[in-house]
Design a protein around this motif. Structure first.
Motif, PDB file in Angstrom:
ATOM      1  N   ARG A 198       0.847  -1.187   0.000  1.00  0.00           N
ATOM      2  CA  ARG A 198       0.000   0.000   0.000  1.00  0.00           C
ATOM      3  C   ARG A 198       0.886   1.243   0.000  1.00  0.00           C
ATOM      4  O   ARG A 198       1.520   1.579   1.006  1.00  0.00           O
ATOM      5  CB  ARG A 198      -0.920  -0.011   1.226  1.00  0.00           C
ATOM      6  CG  ARG A 198      -2.134  -0.914   1.123  1.00  0.00           C
ATOM      7  CD  ARG A 198      -3.203  -0.336   0.205  1.00  0.00           C
ATOM      8  NE  ARG A 198      -3.751   0.903   0.739  1.00  0.00           N
ATOM      9  CZ  ARG A 198      -4.803   0.958   1.556  1.00  0.00           C
ATOM     10  NH1 ARG A 198      -5.415  -0.154   1.949  1.00  0.00           N
ATOM     11  NH2 ARG A 198      -5.254   2.119   1.994  1.00  0.00           N
ATOM     12  N   TRP A 201      -0.027   3.836   2.535  1.00  0.00           N
ATOM     13  CA  TRP A 201       0.411   3.465   3.880  1.00  0.00           C
ATOM     14  C   TRP A 201       1.903   3.739   4.064  1.00  0.00           C
ATOM     15  O   TRP A 201       2.330   4.206   5.123  1.00  0.00           O
ATOM     16  CB  TRP A 201       0.127   1.987   4.152  1.00  0.00           C
ATOM     17  CG  TRP A 201      -1.313   1.682   4.452  1.00  0.00           C
ATOM     18  CD1 TRP A 201      -2.389   2.453   4.202  1.00  0.00           C
ATOM     19  CD2 TRP A 201      -1.806   0.481   5.064  1.00  0.00           C
ATOM     20  NE1 TRP A 201      -3.548   1.826   4.602  1.00  0.00           N
ATOM     21  CE2 TRP A 201      -3.209   0.607   5.139  1.00  0.00           C
ATOM     22  CE3 TRP A 201      -1.213  -0.683   5.530  1.00  0.00           C
ATOM     23  CZ2 TRP A 201      -4.022  -0.385   5.684  1.00  0.00           C
ATOM     24  CZ3 TRP A 201      -2.017  -1.686   6.081  1.00  0.00           C
ATOM     25  CH2 TRP A 201      -3.406  -1.532   6.153  1.00  0.00           C
ATOM     26  N   ASP A 230      -3.888   3.234   8.548  1.00  0.00           N
ATOM     27  CA  ASP A 230      -5.184   3.620   7.979  1.00  0.00           C
ATOM     28  C   ASP A 230      -5.813   4.801   8.716  1.00  0.00           C
ATOM     29  O   ASP A 230      -6.879   5.284   8.329  1.00  0.00           O
ATOM     30  CB  ASP A 230      -6.142   2.431   7.960  1.00  0.00           C
ATOM     31  CG  ASP A 230      -6.451   1.898   9.354  1.00  0.00           C
ATOM     32  OD1 ASP A 230      -5.751   2.267  10.328  1.00  0.00           O
ATOM     33  OD2 ASP A 230      -7.381   1.074   9.477  1.00  0.00           O
ATOM     34  N   THR A 237      -4.600  -3.386  11.927  1.00  0.00           N
ATOM     35  CA  THR A 237      -4.000  -3.707  10.629  1.00  0.00           C
ATOM     36  C   THR A 237      -2.797  -4.623  10.828  1.00  0.00           C
ATOM     37  O   THR A 237      -2.146  -4.596  11.879  1.00  0.00           O
ATOM     38  CB  THR A 237      -3.535  -2.434   9.899  1.00  0.00           C
ATOM     39  OG1 THR A 237      -2.636  -1.709  10.750  1.00  0.00           O
ATOM     40  CG2 THR A 237      -4.717  -1.555   9.544  1.00  0.00           C
ATOM     41  N   SER A 321      -8.804  -2.900   3.882  1.00  0.00           N
ATOM     42  CA  SER A 321      -7.630  -2.259   4.497  1.00  0.00           C
ATOM     43  C   SER A 321      -7.213  -2.905   5.817  1.00  0.00           C
ATOM     44  O   SER A 321      -6.859  -2.214   6.776  1.00  0.00           O
ATOM     45  CB  SER A 321      -7.886  -0.755   4.711  1.00  0.00           C
ATOM     46  OG  SER A 321      -8.014  -0.086   3.483  1.00  0.00           O
ATOM     47  N   VAL A 352     -11.324   3.821  -0.202  1.00  0.00           N
ATOM     48  CA  VAL A 352     -10.246   4.751   0.133  1.00  0.00           C
ATOM     49  C   VAL A 352      -9.812   5.446  -1.160  1.00  0.00           C
ATOM     50  O   VAL A 352      -8.974   4.941  -1.900  1.00  0.00           O
ATOM     51  CB  VAL A 352      -9.039   4.019   0.767  1.00  0.00           C
ATOM     52  CG1 VAL A 352      -7.985   5.030   1.231  1.00  0.00           C
ATOM     53  CG2 VAL A 352      -9.489   3.128   1.914  1.00  0.00           C
TER      54      VAL A 352
END
Length: 558
Positions: A198, A201, A230, A237, A321, A352
């Motif tokens: 990600r 991220w 997130d 996560t 996510s 997102v």
């Protein structure tokens, strides 16, 4: 390319659809399974100039030659539509198609009954290598002379050589030098798997580049778990997950393959290492990879449910996510307009909007090794023709011409998929194609009789040739960059008959999966790795390796 097919679903579809042809095409005058002839015809013929080939007479029947193609979406195909007429006029033959079924067992049973009753069909595709060899031995499959293939399917041969090197028929040529099948390649398979991070991220936790080493990957996983990437204020996560199971089977190669690649091993695949057939499950590098994974698991960086995941579970965790790193095909991470469906890109952005992905070929390990286990591009035996066609070489040649033209002839391919320039489509300045209203809807294209459902055999996909049809011009660089990340080795034994592997596969897979999960989760100490390796060999692994070495030696001698 028919974009509805990829990966294992592509292989399964070819098995089902090819056998459907064999189950239906033996009687050229039969209307069984035929689509509705009342479907709307196109407003004009396929070749308005009337420059199609002259009619070809079948020397056996004395009538206009009739070839068969198949349809796996009867409600989206039109037997009298523009695409079918384009093929007819190009080849000067009569042509028809039959509906397929999703019942693989019924299809195979009908095929075998036809063969047993000496009612051999014209052609079939994607049976296992062992069955293909039996059909050749039992005088069921026709020999395909190399000179006939080179003359009537020259573009197919160039495509094969591009992907398999000189003499691509060496994989199917028998000891007597004869060829009884046309290999079918899914060329994406050997470079499809990548590691996706990600990107949003990485930015959120202060990492300014895609991790390149196993240590940098560990840092990213730690931050993804512990620094709220997130932004929801919860520790919910995980760094990474995996998908070691499908709906039907366990797959060792789906278990954190990129981590094993960092240590130069490829569990779940038989690979060629300097002329030696090797299974990564028992190599010393696997012990190092398992040690790393155990460390990450104890640090709570890995999805604790990784060992029960199936594809659907992984998709849900990625799209919701819950994890920041996952291994999947590269096209899942980019825009759908760039290639195929872009599942992780499109569905994640629904939740997102600023989500994005950074793609990697896998982290480099201590010795610089990296990569992810890929797929063998050879899906099986490929296409075989019925023995009666040996006595009708003109018809065999015409089938080869049809397969070649519908897959590689730009003019015919464009007519089949897009229709008439200025009427159903326009060619844009960047070289790509776009449907014109009202043919920008599935319903209108179905009525006109164009689309992804008509070319035969439907499995010779040259993605360089097809690029303008599949990728929006401004996204070509995005697609190419993503595709370049798929690096690794694949199981060279996949397409071949392998009695020892067939006998011991289930036991060896279960042993490896159980033991690997125990090593990663700490239920069994890593120090037991050598005991596991010995158990793997005694459970049939030594026979599997001997069988693979024999086949590898044969391949290298050809």
């Amino acid at each position: 390319m028919n974009k509805r097919m990829n990966g294992l679903s592509l292989a399964l579809s070819i098995v089902l659809l090819g056998l459907t042809v064999t189950a239906c095409s033996n009687n050229s005058n039969s209307d069984e399974g035929k689509t509705n002839d009342s479907a709307a015809s196109p407003p004009q013929s396929a070749t308005a100039s009337g420059t199609g080939a002259s009619d070809t007479v079948d020397p056996v029947t004395g009538k206009k030659m009739k070839l068969m193609v198949w349809s796996f979406d009867a409600d989206k195909t039109n037997v009298d539509g523009y695409a079918m007429n384009a093929i007819r006029e190009k080849l000067g033959v009569d042509i028809d198609f039959y509906n397929s079924t999703n019942d693989a067992a019924a299809i195979k049973e009908k095929l075998l009954l036809q063969i047993a009753s000496d009612n051999i069909p014209d052609w079939w595709t994607e049976i296992p290598f062992a069955e293909g060899d039996k059909f050749a031995d039992q005088n069921v499959a026709a020999e395909i002379p190399l000179e006939m293939l080179e003359k009537n399917a020259p573009n197919y041969m160039k495509w094969m050589e591009k992907n398999l090197g000189p003499d691509p028929m060496r994989y199917v040529r028998r000891q007597d030098g004869k060829i009884y099948s046309l290999p079918v390649l899914w060329t994406l398979a050997s470079s499809s798997e990548v590691l996706g991070y990600r990107q949003d991220w990485l930015t959120k936790v202060g990492i300014d580049k895609t991790p390149e080493t196993i240590d940098e990957m560990a840092v990213a996983l730690d931050k993804f778990r512990n620094e709220d990437p997130d932004g929801n204020g919860k520790k919910d996560t995980y760094g990474m997950t995996s998908h070691p199971a499908t709906d039907a089977t366990q797959q060792v190669q789906g278990l954190f393959s990129a981590v094993f690649g960092a240590y130069g091993v490829w569990p779940g695949a038989t690979v060629d290492i300097d002329g030696k057939a090797v299974r990564g499950e028992i190599e010393p590098g696997a012990k190092e990879a398992l040690t790393t994974l155990n460390k990450w698991f104890k640090a709570d960086l890995i999805d604790p449910e990784f060992f029960i995941n199936k594809d659907a579970n992984v998709d849900d965790k990625v799209i919701s996510s819950k994890v920041g790193v996952v291994q999947k095909s590269w096209w899942e991470f980019i825009q759908p307009e760039a290639f195929y469906e872009g599942k992780f890109y499109a569905k994640l952005r629904e939740k997102v909007p600023n989500a994005d992905w950074a793609l990697s070929s896998g982290p480099k390990g201590p010795n610089g090794s990296f990569g992810i286990t890929q797929g063998n591009p050879m899906l099986g035996t490929g296409i075989q023709f019925g023995k009666p066609l040996e006595a009708n070489p003109e018809k065999l040649a015409k089938y080869l011409q049809m397969f070649d033209a519908t897959s590689f002839d730009l003019d015919l391919y464009t007519k089949i998929h897009y229709g008439v320039e200025g009427t159903t489509y326009e060619k844009k300045s960047d070289g790509t194609y776009a449907y014109l209203p009202p043919y920008d809807t599935d319903e209108s294209r179905t009525e006109y009789g164009i689309g992804n459902f008509y070319h035969a055999p439907g499995s010779f996909n040259d993605y360089d040739f097809q690029a303008p049809f599949m990728t929006r011009g401004d996204l070509m660089d995005v697609k190419n960059a993503a595709a370049s990340k798929g690096i690794g080795k694949y199981d060279f034994m996949l397409p071949f008959a392998k009695p020892a592997f067939t006998e011991y596969q289930d036991a060896l897979t279960q042993l490896t999966m159980k033991t690997y999960i125990e090593f990663i989760t700490g239920r069994r100490p890593i120090e037991d790795f050598d005991k596991y390796a010995a158990e793997w060999k005694s459970a049939g692994g030594d026979k599997v390796l001997a069988e693979a070495q024999t086949k590898l030696d044969e391949i290298n001698k050809k």
